[in-house]
Design a protein around this motif. Structure first.
Motif, PDB file in Angstrom:
ATOM      1  N   THR A 225       0.845  -1.284  -0.007  1.00  0.00           N
ATOM      2  CA  THR A 225       0.024   0.143   0.054  1.00  0.00           C
ATOM      3  C   THR A 225       0.787   1.216  -0.014  1.00  0.00           C
ATOM      4  O   THR A 225       0.643   2.306  -0.725  1.00  0.00           O
ATOM      5  N   GLN A 229       4.721   5.519  -2.936  1.00  0.00           N
ATOM      6  CA  GLN A 229       4.011   6.726  -2.762  1.00  0.00           C
ATOM      7  C   GLN A 229       4.783   7.913  -2.420  1.00  0.00           C
ATOM      8  O   GLN A 229       5.407   7.846  -1.525  1.00  0.00           O
ATOM      9  N   LEU A 433      -8.227  -2.653  -1.117  1.00  0.00           N
ATOM     10  CA  LEU A 433      -8.862  -2.167  -2.359  1.00  0.00           C
ATOM     11  C   LEU A 433     -10.330  -2.177  -2.042  1.00  0.00           C
ATOM     12  O   LEU A 433     -10.788  -1.245  -2.800  1.00  0.00           O
TER      13      LEU A 433
ATOM     14  N   ARG C   9     -17.448   0.394  -6.195  1.00  0.00           N
ATOM     15  CA  ARG C   9     -16.627  -0.514  -5.703  1.00  0.00           C
ATOM     16  C   ARG C   9     -17.190  -1.453  -4.357  1.00  0.00           C
ATOM     17  O   ARG C   9     -17.166  -2.598  -4.181  1.00  0.00           O
ATOM     18  N   ARG C  69     -21.676   7.325  -4.427  1.00  0.00           N
ATOM     19  CA  ARG C  69     -20.396   6.910  -3.870  1.00  0.00           C
ATOM     20  C   ARG C  69     -19.869   8.025  -3.166  1.00  0.00           C
ATOM     21  O   ARG C  69     -19.882   9.339  -3.317  1.00  0.00           O
ATOM     22  N   ALA C  72     -13.335   8.355  -2.598  1.00  0.00           N
ATOM     23  CA  ALA C  72     -12.716   7.780  -3.634  1.00  0.00           C
ATOM     24  C   ALA C  72     -12.160   6.324  -3.059  1.00  0.00           C
ATOM     25  O   ALA C  72     -11.677   6.450  -2.027  1.00  0.00           O
ATOM     26  N   PRO C  74      -9.170   3.331  -3.157  1.00  0.00           N
ATOM     27  CA  PRO C  74      -7.804   3.230  -3.653  1.00  0.00           C
ATOM     28  C   PRO C  74      -7.638   2.477  -4.947  1.00  0.00           C
ATOM     29  O   PRO C  74      -8.360   1.659  -5.312  1.00  0.00           O
ATOM     30  N   GLN C  75      -6.492   2.755  -5.676  1.00  0.00           N
ATOM     31  CA  GLN C  75      -6.456   2.168  -7.068  1.00  0.00           C
ATOM     32  C   GLN C  75      -5.420   1.050  -6.699  1.00  0.00           C
ATOM     33  O   GLN C  75      -4.312   1.325  -6.023  1.00  0.00           O
ATOM     34  N   PRO C  76      -5.407  -0.092  -7.532  1.00  0.00           N
ATOM     35  CA  PRO C  76      -4.380  -0.870  -7.445  1.00  0.00           C
ATOM     36  C   PRO C  76      -3.166  -0.481  -8.120  1.00  0.00           C
ATOM     37  O   PRO C  76      -2.883   0.310  -8.766  1.00  0.00           O
ATOM     38  N   LYS C  77      -1.947  -1.093  -7.340  1.00  0.00           N
ATOM     39  CA  LYS C  77      -0.537  -0.462  -7.785  1.00  0.00           C
ATOM     40  C   LYS C  77       0.099  -1.879  -8.197  1.00  0.00           C
ATOM     41  O   LYS C  77       0.922  -2.476  -7.310  1.00  0.00           O
TER      42      LYS C  77
END
Lengths: 498, 322, 151
Positions: A225, A229, A433, C9, C69, C72, C74-77
């Motif tokens: 996570t 960043q 996620l 989501r 919604r 936001a 979280p977006q995958p990394k």
């Protein structure tokens, strides 16, 4: 005031033993080594004690036990340090420290968090040990009231309470808790000998390794996570002791939480088999319910750190009751302490108190002294630990993964456990996620086996009659609380969705 | 006292010379004992044994635990190790006797992969009941269970465990039935026995010694009465001459280990565990009995016990799937 | 911000949870004996849990379908996921065969890639330092029976 004279007699006997210079030294050494090893992720008190056990052969028995008890307290404390600073619990039960301690560290208040933790755990130990000295027989009798029925009901309460611990909605908390219970069913079913969800893998036949699971879910997930960043820059923090002290307002919130936490911990500690984790989670849930600002929980609420910490340490104190008075280990660490007694030719059991009063009370007094050492040792160390946070994250996170992997591997020399770490790391990331909190899941896994066993045992003994859960007072009270919490949360969920 | 640096030196030396080590000089580096019970009473006993062995051998003796799967994981670790005597398996009746019949398949060949070297100890089990059940003899107990057995419970550490198989053996011999309640945590089993949920278990002499007011041993396995429990009849005296419930502790090495190395191992273990001081401080208080048999004796014992256990497991219909 | 899109989501979360619950319950029902409450078979508890999870998943999904919604997600990394996966796999695969030192070094190299600012010279240096540190702590300090090199 028979109780009081007996108490002062025991206390002075114990202190005279524990304050002997050599014993003081062993106590200090134990606490020191325990803290250092406990900080390493994955290495809890159990592995630390088993590593150090051979080194204690040469010591006199009092010294050996005092040192090992110091290791126990030190390792437990060190585990929480890691939770707060890096979001990686040193051992599974320290997962609750991640909830509010880690957010505090992220805000540059890691020193304050460590300070509160030191004070709360010291208070918890002192209180738990005081109860142990005063009421050992009474607490043992209290614990004997608990048949499988009471265990089942109480664990149900603990599980439902844990579901409220997460940051999301209660429904999500319940769902992840149930996933935890499902994970706990993996392995041999003790009632039938049947292998469940093992898919022919020998490594799963005793269930999922809790350490591998916790390290995956916390350490690996957190690294995925946070790595790469830009926002994760070193926190600017001051190392001066003055800046590590909580504000007056915070003290006012901390101390009642500490009192409540230690009370809860002391009661639960006397019940063998409920595992350290349950009481701390319940104590967290209680604080969140009672607090006037529940929205701060999960973002660095000081009560959410202080209460479980005090609870945990008070529990350690009273968990010694079955071990010392019955010779029955409360957990694997206690089993090793009892083994150390045996190694020195002392038979654990009810007679220790009578036959070896000096040893018994000396050991108990040394718990207090160990607690004081922990405080003395850790408050100056706070500055050192906080410096860890100054390491830029790109340099820090490979180390976190490396130490986690070595820690897990060295507990059982199993590469299979490493694959589990990876698997649960990715699973934890998926949950992240999906905005699901992993903490209720951990308690689900910790309590899954004992919960199922006690449920089945209760119904086996009652011939399948579910009414046993509402015809006994302790169980009825717990079941009623579960119903209230569930009803409340369902109503809130319905209202939120319209 | 083992110093980390010693272990390290030994490890490096071991890595350098590896399998070239000769039996004449055995052992010339660290020896590892592998068992499956970290933190258990057996772990404590083996730590003492390891300490004494390293005094005899002048080499570190390290204990390594591979918990899980009824010892299958630890046994497999030794079965696949170099057959040079530097990796020694310590296990119980699970590996030596029962596992081949409890499991449909094992990762190693239970007949050949491990060479049994010595049975170290016997742990005689007896019939232990809570004192307030109100029975003083085996006959009373059998009579009570014959009248109302399914409302009485016995505890164990799970299906296929010696506390389950052993109790069923006794119940079968006596022609009675009881309810089986399995446990995973020793503390809770004992607490439920104190609290009255559980009426009986088969167990070693430790609990009877420790809690003479709360627990009664009605009879115990053995050819003669146990010194610590002189008033407790043997199984034979109580009318069960064919009943035997005695877990064992034995050692084994990988198949192909040179015989003179096996002999050195067996003799050194025997020297440690027959030492009167060790017997007095470790063996008796744990309810053990020293056996210290030779490889031939141990192998004969296993060969004799296996068919009996196979029949027993089949009669009880226990299958643990792997 | 009152966005008009649904909280997709959370709808997905609900669907996945319900699916997992149904799969567990289905597998347990098909494979393990159910038994009775008095004598539960191995399948009783997992079936029950699967059912509860499916119900919770359905409730979460439905509730999300009916609201907008809120925040936001979280977006995958993928980079971090791959690097960490490769690192742990490398360690698990080599720690027995090559020994602890090379395997720890490999882990640091792979995991370090998760951050794009970590260039190779820095990673090599970091790998050497961390390997030495962990060797000093675990093998030298704690005396753990890990072999440094298995060559």
């Amino acid at each position: 005031m028979d109780l009081l004279t007996a108490f002062t007699d025991h206390l002075s006997l114990g202190l005279s033993e524990a304050l002997a210079p050599m014993n003081l030294w062993y106590c200090f050494l134990g606490v020191f080594l325990g803290t250092l090893v406990g900080v390493l992720p994955g290495l809890g008190a159990l592995i630390t004690i088993s590593l150090l056990l051979p080194f204690t052969y040469q010591l006199p028995v009092e010294g050996a036990l005092i040192m090992l008890a110091g290791v126990y307290f030190g390792a437990d404390f060190g585990g929480g340090t890691c939770s707060i600073l890096l979001g990686v619990p040193g051992h599974p039960a320290a997962a609750v420290d991640v909830l509010d301690g880690y957010p505090m560290a992220k805000k540059g208040r890691g020193g304050v968090a460590l300070f509160i933790k030191s004070v709360a755990s010291a208070w918890g130990s002192i209180f738990g040990i005081l109860l142990l000295m005063l009421f050992a027989p009474l607490l043992a009798r209290f614990a004997r009231q608990f048949s499988p029925v009471e265990y089942t009901a109480l664990m149900a309460l603990g599980l439902v309470a844990a579901a409220t611990v997460g940051r999301g909605s209660m429904l999500k908390g319940l769902a992840t808790m149930v996933i935890g219970l499902i994970i706990a069913t993996v392995g041999t079913d003790v009632n039938t000998g049947f292998q469940r969800f093992t898919f022919g893998l020998t490594g799963l036949s005793d269930g999922i390794s809790l350490i591998a699971l916790a390290m995956g879910l916390f350490a690996v997930t957190e690294v995925i996570t946070s790595a790469g960043q830009k926002s994760v820059s070193p926190v600017k923090a001051s190392y001066r002791l003055r800046d590590q002290l909580p504000s007056r307002g915070e003290w006012r919130r901390v101390w009642p939480a500490m009192l409540r936490g230690s009370g809860l911990g002391a009661l639960f500690g006397a019940l063998p088999g409920t595992s350290g984790g349950m009481a701390t989670f319940m104590s967290y849930a209680v604080e969140k319910k009672l607090s006037r600002h529940p929205e701060e929980f999960g973002h660095g609420a000081v009560e959410g750190l202080a209460a479980p910490e005090a609870c945990n340490n008070a529990g350690i104190g009273t968990a010694m009751i079955p071990s010392l008075t019955l010779g029955i280990p409360g957990d694997a660490v206690m089993a090793l302490l009892l083994a150390a007694m045996m190694l020195h030719g002392i038979q654990p059991g009810p007679l220790v108190m009578v036959m070896e009063p000096q040893l018994f009370w000396g050991l108990i007094a040394s718990f207090w002294i160990g607690t004081v050492f922990l405080l003395i040792l850790n408050i100056p160390l706070i500055g050192v630990w906080v410096r860890l946070l100054q390491i830029p994250y790109p340099l820090l996170f490979p180390g976190i993964v490396l130490f986690t992997c070595i820690g897990v591997y060295s507990t059982a020399h199993s590469t299979f456990d490493l694959y589990l770490v990876l698997l649960f790391g990715l699973f934890g990331y998926l949950l992240h996620l999906l905005r699901l909190d992993v903490v209720p899941l951990v308690l689900g896994v910790i309590l899954g086996q004992p919960f199922e066993e006690n449920l089945r045992r209760s119904l086996l003994l009652s011939d399948g009659d579910f009414s046993v859960f509402v015809t006994r007072p302790i169980s009825l009270a717990a079941v009623a609380l579960v119903a209230v919490i569930l009803a409340f949360s369902i109503r809130r969920a319905l209202r939120a969705s319209t | 006292m083992r110093k980390p640096t010693q272990i390290l030196t030994a490890t490096i030396l071991g890595a350098m010379f590896g399998t070239q080590a000769f039996a004449q000089s055995y052992p010339d580096h660290a020896v590892t004992l592998i068992h499956a019970y970290p933190g258990g009473p057996m772990d404590a006993v083996m730590h003492v044994v390891a300490e004494k062995l390293s005094e005899i051998w002048g080499q570190p003796v390290v204990i390594d635990t591979r918990p899980g799967a009824n010892e299958i994981i630890s046994a497999d670790a030794v079965a696949t190790a170099e057959p040079d005597g530097y990796t020694i398996f310590v296990g119980t009746e699970s590996t030596f006797i029962y596992n081949p019949y409890l499991y449909a398949s094992l990762p190693y060949d239970p007949n050949t992969a491990l060479t049994p070297v010595s049975q170290l100890f016997d742990i005689p089990f007896g019939l232990l009941v809570r004192a307030d059940l109100g029975v003083d003899t085996v006959d009373d107990f059998v009579a009570m269970m014959r009248a109302d057995g399914m409302n009485h419970s016995y505890g164990s550490f799970g299906v296929g465990n010696i506390m389950h198989v052993g109790m069923e053996q006794f119940l079968g011999a006596a022609g009675i039935e009881m309810r089986h309640v399995p446990y995973r945590v020793a503390g809770q089993l004992m607490q439920d026995m104190f609290g009255g949920t559980i009426d009986a278990v088969v167990a070693s002499a430790i609990m009877a010694n420790r809690f003479p007011d709360q627990m009664h041993m009605l009879m115990i396995d053995g050819d003669s009465r146990m010194a610590a429990l002189p008033d407790v009849p043997t199984f034979a005296e109580a009318g069960f001459p064919d009943l035997h419930i005695r877990p064992i502790l034995g050692i084994a090495v990988p198949q192909g280990t040179p015989e003179d190395v096996q002999a050195t191992i067996q003799q050194s273990f025997a020297q440690v565990i027959t030492d009167p001081e060790f017997v007095g401080s470790v063996v008796i208080p744990n309810g053990y009995e020293t056996v210290a048999s030779t490889p031939a004796e141990f192998q004969a014992f296993i060969a004799e016990q296996r068919p009996i256990s196979e029949a027993l497991v089949n009669d009880l219909g226990i299958h643990l799937e792997q | 911000m009152a966005d008009e899109t649904r909280d997709l989501r959370d709808v997905l979360t609900g669907v996945l949870l319900a699916g997992l619950g149904l799969a567990v319950a289905g597998y347990a029902l098909a494979t393990y004996r159910l038994g009775t409450p008095a004598a539960m078979g191995p399948g009783f508890f997992p079936t029950m849990l699967g059912g509860v999870l499916a119900a919770l998943g359905a409730a979460i999904g439905l509730a999300a379908w009916r609201r907008t919604r809120p925040e936001a997600a979280p977006q995958p990394k993928p980079r971090a996921m791959l690097a960490v996966t490769a690192g742990i796999l490398a360690f698990a695969l080599t720690v027995r065969a090559l020994g602890f030192v090379p395997s720890a070094f490999l882990l640091v190299l792979c995991v370090g890639m998760a951050d794009a600012t970590n260039h190779l010279p820095r990673l090599l240096l970091l790998g050497a330092a961390l390997t030495l540190l962990s060797w000093a702590i675990f093998v030298f300090g704690l005396g753990m029976p890990l072999s440094a090199f298995n060559l």
